[in-house]
Design a protein around this motif. Structure first.
Motif, mmCIF file in Angstrom:
data_model
loop_
_atom_site.group_PDB
_atom_site.id
_atom_site.type_symbol
_atom_site.label_atom_id
_atom_site.label_comp_id
_atom_site.label_asym_id
_atom_site.label_seq_id
_atom_site.Cartn_x
_atom_site.Cartn_y
_atom_site.Cartn_z
ATOM 1 N N ILE A 155 -2.270 -7.372 -3.842
ATOM 2 C CA ILE A 155 -2.761 -7.770 -2.513
ATOM 3 C C ILE A 155 -3.435 -9.146 -2.595
ATOM 4 C CG2 ILE A 155 -4.446 -7.205 -0.709
ATOM 5 C CD1 ILE A 155 -3.689 -4.257 -1.119
ATOM 6 N N GLU A 156 -4.178 -9.368 -3.663
ATOM 7 C CA GLU A 156 -4.842 -10.669 -3.847
ATOM 8 C C GLU A 156 -3.813 -11.800 -3.957
ATOM 9 O OE1 GLU A 156 -7.991 -11.293 -3.654
ATOM 10 O OE2 GLU A 156 -7.847 -13.413 -4.217
ATOM 11 N N GLY A 190 -5.262 1.341 -9.039
ATOM 12 C CA GLY A 190 -6.013 0.581 -8.035
ATOM 13 C C GLY A 190 -6.091 -0.892 -8.396
ATOM 14 N N LYS A 250 1.747 4.143 -3.307
ATOM 15 C CA LYS A 250 1.522 5.595 -3.246
ATOM 16 C C LYS A 250 2.800 6.385 -3.449
ATOM 17 C CE LYS A 250 -2.394 5.194 -0.175
ATOM 18 N NZ LYS A 250 -2.752 4.992 1.209
ATOM 19 N N LYS A 274 0.837 -1.210 0.000
ATOM 20 C CA LYS A 274 0.000 0.000 0.000
ATOM 21 C C LYS A 274 0.870 1.259 0.000
ATOM 22 C CE LYS A 274 -3.982 -2.093 2.291
ATOM 23 N NZ LYS A 274 -4.754 -2.204 3.535
ATOM 24 N N ASP A 288 -2.342 -12.463 -0.648
ATOM 25 C CA ASP A 288 -3.341 -13.183 0.158
ATOM 26 C C ASP A 288 -3.263 -14.683 -0.128
ATOM 27 O OD1 ASP A 288 -6.315 -14.153 0.604
ATOM 28 O OD2 ASP A 288 -6.076 -12.298 1.729
ATOM 29 N N LEU A 331 -2.723 -2.562 -7.543
ATOM 30 C CA LEU A 331 -2.584 -2.772 -6.099
ATOM 31 C C LEU A 331 -3.486 -3.921 -5.636
ATOM 32 C CD1 LEU A 331 -1.515 -1.962 -3.315
ATOM 33 C CD2 LEU A 331 -3.373 -0.285 -3.169
ATOM 34 N N ALA A 332 -4.727 -3.922 -6.110
ATOM 35 C CA ALA A 332 -5.663 -4.985 -5.709
ATOM 36 C C ALA A 332 -5.135 -6.354 -6.138
ATOM 37 C CB ALA A 332 -7.038 -4.731 -6.314
#
Lengths: 169, 197
Positions: free
Chosen positions: A48-49, A41, A25, A21, A52, A44-45
């Motif tokens: 993160i996925e 976005g 930025k 995150k 995960d 980044l998503a």
């Protein structure tokens, strides 16, 4: 393996997500060249996925290790309970190569009070997901539910608290 | 299914005897009877009713922003599939805040340690909301697995029956996993965390 291992995986996971995150930025390379034309976005998503899934995988491998160590411990220490006796019969055939699903989970289901329809089935489902991740995700898995890091961690935490898993000193 | 390898004499090294097979059949029948005794349709209806309660609570906490048009709130239908219950439709809540979307995605009800789970998913991460016993502040183990001796399992100590009040709680990230009440403050924090990082 004890619950400290999955705690460490969770702490590492949180650090990586926070770093992503922050990096998204602050890093010009993240923002511009590599992902030109793709919404920031989304990138980044996706990162993160992916994090995960990887963290879920490592939690499940730690959980597998806990069950396999317990199996070996019960076989080698010649314990007298029904589970250990049943494991030793399997050990005669397969040694350390017992299958996680049928040999280890199946024996726990038969020789302990582990609630079969819920807990053992949750474990089996989660390890189908782990198998899919471990083998390169080249097929579309038929999974009974959605698996992610939160689910894997919750399951591992519950299982490590519920099962009397043994380990070598 | 993995069969035991035959020995050099053409026999299985650990033959399954009749008693073992009888026990296997008995256990499987008991599992099936336990499963059949549950009112799965009732479980589904109860879970969907609790899901509606959660959505109403979120709507009320965001009312000021939704009524002024600052946040757009809508629903989509999703199909869930759970063992024993089968496939069914549930509602998914979608919040649009500027260019960002946050989705409250129902996961299911047949979960260990809770009666329902909703994931809150945004561009910067996801979080969990669980339907749990209101007296619990965290995921204390609900089961303790014991091992038998001589073919007998120890009888677990019986807990006095009590009526459980199910409440939706936000779960903090692992490894902490604390349950916190859904208030305006905790909901705002949750949305910002998954939407904005």
């Amino acid at each position: 393996m004890d619950s400290n291992t999955i705690v460490e995986i969770a702490e590492y996971h949180n650090d990586v997500v926070a770093s992503l995150k922050y990096y998204s930025k602050t890093s010009p390379s993240f923002i511009s060249t590599r992902y030109f034309g793709r919404p920031l976005g989304d990138v980044l998503a996706a990162r993160i996925e992916e994090t995960d899934l990887r963290s879920a995988f490592f939690v499940l491998t730690a959980l597998e290790a806990a069950f396999r160590i317990d199996y070996l411990y019960r076989c080698q220490k010649k314990m007298k309970d029904d589970l250990s006796r049943a494991f030793r019969l399997i050990y005669k055939d397969r040694g350390k190569n017992a299958t996680l699903d049928e040999d280890i989970f199946g024996t726990w289901k038969r020789e302990s009070s582990a609630p079969g329809p819920r807990l053992i089935e949750d474990l089996r489902g989660a390890f189908n997901f782990r198998h899919y991740l471990a083998h390169g995700r080249y097929w579309e898995p038929k999974l009974a539910r959605k698996y992610d890091f939160n689910f894997a961690y919750s399951l591992a935490d519950d299982v490590l608290n519920a099962f009397p898993l043994l380990k070598f000193d | 299914m993995r069969l035991k390898a035959p020995s050099a004499k053409g026999e299985r090294s650990a033959p399954v005897d009749v008693k073992e097979f009888d026990e296997f059949v008995k256990r499987e029948r008991e599992d099936a009877a336990e499963t059949a005794s549950v009112d799965w349709d009732g479980e589904r209806k109860e879970w969907l009713s609790y899901l509606d309660k959660l959505y109403k609570k979120v709507e009320s906490l965001l009312h000021k922003y939704v009524s002024s048009g600052q946040i757009q709130l809508g629903y989509r239908s999703v199909e869930l599939n759970e063992e024993n219950i089968g496939s069914y439709a549930a509602k998914q809540m979608v919040l649009k805040i500027g260019p960002k979307s946050v989705v409250l995605e129902p996961i299911g009800t047949l979960l260990l340690g809770s009666k329902g789970r909703v994931d809150v998913i945004g561009p910067a991460g996801k979080a969990q909301i669980l339907l749990v016993d209101s007296k619990r502040s965290g995921p204390t183990p609900l089961v303790h697995v014991s091992i038998g001796f001589g073919g007998k399992l120890p009888v677990p100590p019986a807990e006095p029956p009590r009526e459980i009040k199910w409440e939706w709680r936000i779960v903090t990230r692992p490894p902490e996993r604390r349950f916190i009440e859904i208030t305006q403050q905790s909901l705002f924090q949750l949305i910002m965390e998954v939407a904005n990082g």
